[in-house]
Design an enzyme around this catalytic site. Structure first.
Site, PDB file in Angstrom:
ATOM      1  N   LYS A 296      33.585  42.116  38.000  1.00 60.31           N
ATOM      2  CA  LYS A 296      34.177  40.789  37.741  1.00 60.31           C
ATOM      3  C   LYS A 296      35.580  40.927  37.163  1.00 60.31           C
ATOM      4  O   LYS A 296      36.482  40.136  37.480  1.00 60.31           O
ATOM      5  CB  LYS A 296      33.288  40.001  36.780  1.00 60.31           C
ATOM      6  CG  LYS A 296      33.867  38.642  36.337  1.00 60.31           C
ATOM      7  CD  LYS A 296      34.269  37.756  37.523  1.00 60.31           C
ATOM      8  CE  LYS A 296      34.515  36.312  37.126  1.00 60.31           C
ATOM      9  NZ  LYS A 296      35.551  36.133  36.115  1.00 60.31           N
TER      10      LYS A 296
ATOM     11  N   HIS B  19      35.238  36.525  24.858  1.00 63.31           N
ATOM     12  CA  HIS B  19      34.977  37.963  24.800  1.00 63.31           C
ATOM     13  C   HIS B  19      35.286  38.522  23.407  1.00 63.31           C
ATOM     14  O   HIS B  19      35.980  37.903  22.610  1.00 63.31           O
ATOM     15  CB  HIS B  19      35.833  38.691  25.849  1.00 63.31           C
ATOM     16  CG  HIS B  19      37.320  38.560  25.623  1.00 63.31           C
ATOM     17  ND1 HIS B  19      38.023  39.354  24.760  1.00 63.31           N
ATOM     18  CD2 HIS B  19      38.234  37.707  26.161  1.00 63.31           C
ATOM     19  CE1 HIS B  19      39.299  39.023  24.775  1.00 63.31           C
ATOM     20  NE2 HIS B  19      39.448  38.012  25.613  1.00 63.31           N
TER      21      HIS B  19
ATOM     22  N   SER C  33      32.009  33.748  38.473  1.00 62.12           N
ATOM     23  CA  SER C  33      33.297  33.323  39.021  1.00 62.12           C
ATOM     24  C   SER C  33      33.185  31.950  39.673  1.00 62.12           C
ATOM     25  O   SER C  33      32.124  31.545  40.124  1.00 62.12           O
ATOM     26  CB  SER C  33      33.790  34.335  40.056  1.00 62.12           C
ATOM     27  OG  SER C  33      35.029  33.924  40.606  1.00 62.12           O
TER      28      SER C  33
ATOM     29  N   GLY D 244      35.075  29.170  38.193  1.00 59.66           N
ATOM     30  CA  GLY D 244      35.544  28.137  37.286  1.00 59.66           C
ATOM     31  C   GLY D 244      34.441  27.195  36.839  1.00 59.66           C
ATOM     32  O   GLY D 244      33.274  27.350  37.199  1.00 59.66           O
TER      33      GLY D 244
ATOM     34  N   GLU E 295      42.411  38.377  41.792  1.00 62.19           N
ATOM     35  CA  GLU E 295      42.723  36.942  41.709  1.00 62.19           C
ATOM     36  C   GLU E 295      44.150  36.706  41.238  1.00 62.19           C
ATOM     37  O   GLU E 295      44.880  35.875  41.801  1.00 62.19           O
ATOM     38  CB  GLU E 295      41.731  36.287  40.745  1.00 62.19           C
ATOM     39  CG  GLU E 295      42.017  34.867  40.347  1.00 62.19           C
ATOM     40  CD  GLU E 295      41.112  34.413  39.203  1.00 62.19           C
ATOM     41  OE1 GLU E 295      41.630  33.800  38.248  1.00 62.19           O
ATOM     42  OE2 GLU E 295      39.896  34.691  39.259  1.00 62.19           O
TER      43      GLU E 295
ATOM     44  N   VAL F  17      16.201  24.215  29.181  1.00 66.61           N
ATOM     45  CA  VAL F  17      17.254  24.996  28.541  1.00 66.61           C
ATOM     46  C   VAL F  17      17.356  24.630  27.063  1.00 66.61           C
ATOM     47  O   VAL F  17      17.626  23.477  26.717  1.00 66.61           O
ATOM     48  CB  VAL F  17      18.625  24.764  29.221  1.00 66.61           C
ATOM     49  CG1 VAL F  17      19.670  25.716  28.636  1.00 66.61           C
ATOM     50  CG2 VAL F  17      18.521  24.948  30.731  1.00 66.61           C
TER      51      VAL F  17
ATOM     52  N   HIS G  65      37.721  41.652  40.056  1.00 67.83           N
ATOM     53  CA  HIS G  65      37.838  40.377  40.790  1.00 67.83           C
ATOM     54  C   HIS G  65      38.991  39.567  40.202  1.00 67.83           C
ATOM     55  O   HIS G  65      39.822  39.019  40.936  1.00 67.83           O
ATOM     56  CB  HIS G  65      36.521  39.599  40.683  1.00 67.83           C
ATOM     57  CG  HIS G  65      36.619  38.143  41.052  1.00 67.83           C
ATOM     58  ND1 HIS G  65      37.231  37.213  40.228  1.00 67.83           N
ATOM     59  CD2 HIS G  65      36.183  37.449  42.138  1.00 67.83           C
ATOM     60  CE1 HIS G  65      37.169  36.027  40.794  1.00 67.83           C
ATOM     61  NE2 HIS G  65      36.536  36.132  41.960  1.00 67.83           N
TER      62      HIS G  65
END
Length: 499
Positions: A187, A80, A132, A134, A194, A29, A190
């Protein structure tokens, strides 16, 4: 294609966790982040875990791009909005045809589709991949929700399957969701689900703690019991609730007791999905009150100073009061009602979320794979719930015998049966809560949702008449128009009062 080297742009808690997860799976990576300290700390963490040889730091995009082989795969993990646009713009000169960007941020789906359109001429693929679970799941295996071009998804899917959480049968919780921005959209919903579920379990905690005066450890035991059997078995938010209630600091004090009642992520800009999911519900005309009221609770919680001022203005009115029980058996029966009320609210949140996805999917022509959505939510995600997942699997399995097989779950008999079974318990909890000033927005909104969704004698009969009275908005006639009528302007007007 066996991908051995990737780039990770963004090395915060999520990006850093995924970088370590990739390295642990034998993937090299190359890491880039505006904060050198963040990257250095991540590489140090890799050293401590014996995987440092797979992580390298790169300070500019050219060096980053040169460090990985073509076709190159770039993971994004950052806030975002404009950050993503800026990164794409700076990365653009070094991208080549066939390169693949996997945006694992909680990005707004429309931004995802705009970037897909911008990069398509260059032959660069942009995958919107909701993640999702965390930061712990980012490190150990998250639920992953990728959407985009099939060709690009086919290339990266073996890599994503290595990364993703595995269900009890060992199947990866990742799959091709659909085209365009479908991955980030699902998502987003979701997260809306949540928030509704989190509100419900928090409301149950408050009832037990503030109104029943139960100790944290005792509430933890209730959550542990709920999580071990029945409809809430192995439900993530209930399971971690038991952990939270039992955790103590070095002085032996419950950590929960020191947590202020403020949720600020919607206000500080770090979280947008709750806002977007509610905006989508409204703009697509899908009733989602369990999700919406949960969001309003989050908003009001953030402004604690305003709440303090309101409390002083009202001189302490509407304060919660104690629930009294005549016996332990009555108290136990109430806690069982509370369990059923929480489950009914959880299930309603799912129903409402799927309703939003269904309408958006048809409007955007994403061809969303609903069995894949259910598989993705089987493990590693925040809304994981074994019983609800089993219900959905029965409905959407290719060999399902479900009567309707509709994406509008409120039409499904097995869903309706569970909602009916929980209705009376939910009603008793809400009634008791109203009487004692309990804060129960999601549970009470769910009760109203169940009451009005199948009611053909709504108060809006009078509402429509008033609209026609002052605005000449027209109405459907019971005597002259056949059928239930579509959501279209009526053909009739009555001159209630001459102008």
């Amino acid at each position: 294609m066996d991908i051995k080297k990737v780039a990770m742009i963004g090395a915060g808690s999520m990006g850093g966790g995924m970088a370590l997860l990739l390295a642990e799976n034998g993937i090299s990576v190359s890491i880039q982040d505006p904060s050198e300290e963040t990257v250095d700390a991540l590489i140090k963490s890799g050293q401590d875990q014996g995987i440092h040889d797979k992580l390298t730091k790169h300070e500019n995009y050219k060096d980053l791009c040169d460090s990985i082989s073509k076709p190159r795969v770039f993971f994004f993990s950052f806030p975002h909005g404009t950050v993503g646009d800026s990164v794409v713009e700076k990365l653009h000169p070094f991208l080549d045809k066939g390169d693949i960007i996997i945006d694992c941020s909680n990005e707004e789906w429309e931004n995802t589709q705009r970037r897909q359109g911008m990069l398509v001429a260059q032959g660069v693929y942009y995958i919107g991949c909701g993640v999702s679970g965390g930061y712990q799941a980012a490190r150990r295996g998250p639920s992953m929700c990728p959407g985009g071009e099939d060709k690009a998804l086919d290339i990266v899917m073996p890599l994503l399957e290595k990364m993703a959480a595995k269900d009890q049968e060992g199947n990866p919780c990742v799959g091709k969701i659909g085209m365009g921005g479908a991955g980030h959209y699902v998502k987003m919903i979701h997260n809306g689900i949540e928030h509704g579920m989190m509100s419900a379990i928090s409301e149950a905690w408050a009832i037990m703690n503030k109104h029943m005066e139960m100790e944290y450890d005792d509430i933890g035991k209730v959550f542990e019991q709920w999580s071990s059997e029945g409809e809430l078995k192995n439900t993530f938010l209930v399971k971690i609730g038991a952990d939270i209630c039992g955790q103590k600091d070095k002085k032996g004090h419950h950590v929960l007791g020191d947590v202020q009642d403020k949720v600020v992520q919607d206000i500080d800009g770090s979280e947008g999905t709750g806002i977007w999911s509610n905006t989508q519900a409204t703009s697509l005309h899908v009733p989602a009150p369990t999700l919406s009221t949960a969001h309003y609770l989050r908003i009001v919680s953030a402004f604690r100073g305003q709440r303090q001022h309101v409390k002083e203005t009202f001189h302490g009115s509407f304060l919660p009061s104690k629930f009294n029980f005549s016996s332990e058996s009555e108290k136990d029966a109430f806690i069982e009602d509370l369990r059923k009320a929480v489950y009914t609210t959880f299930l309603s949140a799912y129903v409402q979320g799927f309703g939003i996805i269904d309408v958006a999917d048809k409007e955007n022509k994403w061809a969303i794979s609903y069995p894949t959505v259910i598989q993705i939510w089987r493990a590693g995600c925040i809304i994981q719930s074994d019983h609800i997942n089993a219900l959905l699997s029965d409905i959407f399995h290719p060999n399902s015998n479900a009567v309707h097989k509709s994406h509008n779950l409120i039409y499904e008999p097995i869903i309706v049966e569970d909602l009916k079974n929980g209705f009376e318990s939910l009603k008793r909890i809400v009634a008791k809560g109203v009487e004692r000033n309990a804060v129960i927005p999601s549970m009470s909104a769910t009760l109203e949702y169940l009451k009005y969704s199948g009611n053909l004698e709504l108060p809006t009969q009078f509402y429509e008449a008033e609209l026609d009275y002052f605005g000449k908005h027209m109405f459907d006639s019971k005597s002259m128009d056949a059928g239930p009528g579509k959501p279209e302007t009526g053909k009739h007007h009555f001159e209630w009062k001459l102008a």
